[in-house]
Motif scaffolding. Structure first.
Motif, PDB file in Angstrom:
ATOM      1  N   CYS A  22       0.914  -1.194   0.010  1.00  0.00           N
ATOM      2  CA  CYS A  22       0.013  -0.102   0.080  1.00  0.00           C
ATOM      3  C   CYS A  22       0.891   1.184  -0.059  1.00  0.00           C
ATOM      4  CB  CYS A  22      -0.908   0.092   1.336  1.00  0.00           C
ATOM      5  SG  CYS A  22      -1.846   1.555   1.570  1.00  0.00           S
ATOM      6  N   ARG A  45     -17.288  -5.540   5.774  1.00  0.00           N
ATOM      7  CA  ARG A  45     -15.756  -5.351   5.566  1.00  0.00           C
ATOM      8  C   ARG A  45     -15.070  -5.390   7.357  1.00  0.00           C
ATOM      9  NH1 ARG A  45     -13.453  -0.299   2.277  1.00  0.00           N
ATOM     10  NH2 ARG A  45     -15.180  -1.441   0.901  1.00  0.00           N
ATOM     11  N   TYR A  95      -8.360  -4.029   1.546  1.00  0.00           N
ATOM     12  CA  TYR A  95      -8.296  -2.638   1.552  1.00  0.00           C
ATOM     13  C   TYR A  95      -7.194  -2.063   2.464  1.00  0.00           C
ATOM     14  CZ  TYR A  95     -12.872  -2.956  -0.887  1.00  0.00           C
ATOM     15  OH  TYR A  95     -13.824  -3.233  -1.905  1.00  0.00           O
ATOM     16  N   TRP A 115      -9.376   5.717   2.381  1.00  0.00           N
ATOM     17  CA  TRP A 115      -9.400   4.002   1.742  1.00  0.00           C
ATOM     18  C   TRP A 115      -8.705   3.905   0.466  1.00  0.00           C
ATOM     19  CZ3 TRP A 115     -11.240   0.026   5.021  1.00  0.00           C
ATOM     20  CH2 TRP A 115     -11.557   0.217   6.137  1.00  0.00           C
ATOM     21  N   GLN A 117      -8.402   1.452  -3.197  1.00  0.00           N
ATOM     22  CA  GLN A 117      -9.536   0.990  -4.241  1.00  0.00           C
ATOM     23  C   GLN A 117      -9.482  -0.441  -3.886  1.00  0.00           C
ATOM     24  OE1 GLN A 117      -6.298   1.361  -4.863  1.00  0.00           O
ATOM     25  NE2 GLN A 117      -5.789  -0.427  -6.070  1.00  0.00           N
ATOM     26  N   GLY A 118      -8.895  -1.101  -3.066  1.00  0.00           N
ATOM     27  CA  GLY A 118      -8.745  -2.790  -3.158  1.00  0.00           C
ATOM     28  C   GLY A 118      -8.051  -3.251  -3.846  1.00  0.00           C
TER      29      GLY A 118
END
Length: 125
Positions: A22, A45, A95, A115, A117-118
């Motif tokens: 990330c 989630r 995420y 957050w 985008q996954g």
């Protein structure tokens, strides 16, 4: 504006490993916490793990303790999630999320303001 970009998802057999990344940008994260959540189809989630950027303290969901490891690279403003001994039940969209302050104990979704985008992780049996 905080931006979080995940990478590293994919398809792996049960027992295998993946490492998610990330990349965070937009401000200093020294007083922030960065974490990973996941969401399987039809489910809410859920929290996976979090790291307090400055101090490095970490917390894990019971379901991933001993298998997943969160770490950070200060110079690259990047957080990693090393996932070992993957199980089919780990299949989900993962995420990355950023909280504006350090966290004590397992966090809630509401603690996080930004957050990614996954990225999809699929574990086959």
């Amino acid at each position: 504006q905080v931006q979080l970009v995940e990478s590293g998802g994919g398809l792996v057999q049960a027992g295998g490993s993946l490492r998610l990344s990330c990349a965070a940008s937009g401000r200093s994260f020294s007083r922030s916490a960065l974490g990973w959540f996941r969401q399987a189809p039809g489910q809410e989630r859920e929290f996976v793990t979090v790291i307090n950027w400055g101090g490095g303290s970490t917390y894990y969901a019971d379901s991933v303790k001993g298998r997943f490891t969160i770490s950070r690279d200060n110079a690259k403003n990047t957080v990693f999630l090393q996932m070992n001994n993957l199980k089919p039940e780990d299949t989900a969209v993962y995420y990355c999320a950023a909280a504006p302050h350090w966290l004590v104990g397992p966090p809630a979704l509401s603690d996080f303001e930004s957050w990614g985008q996954g990225t999809q992780v699929t574990v086959s049996s």
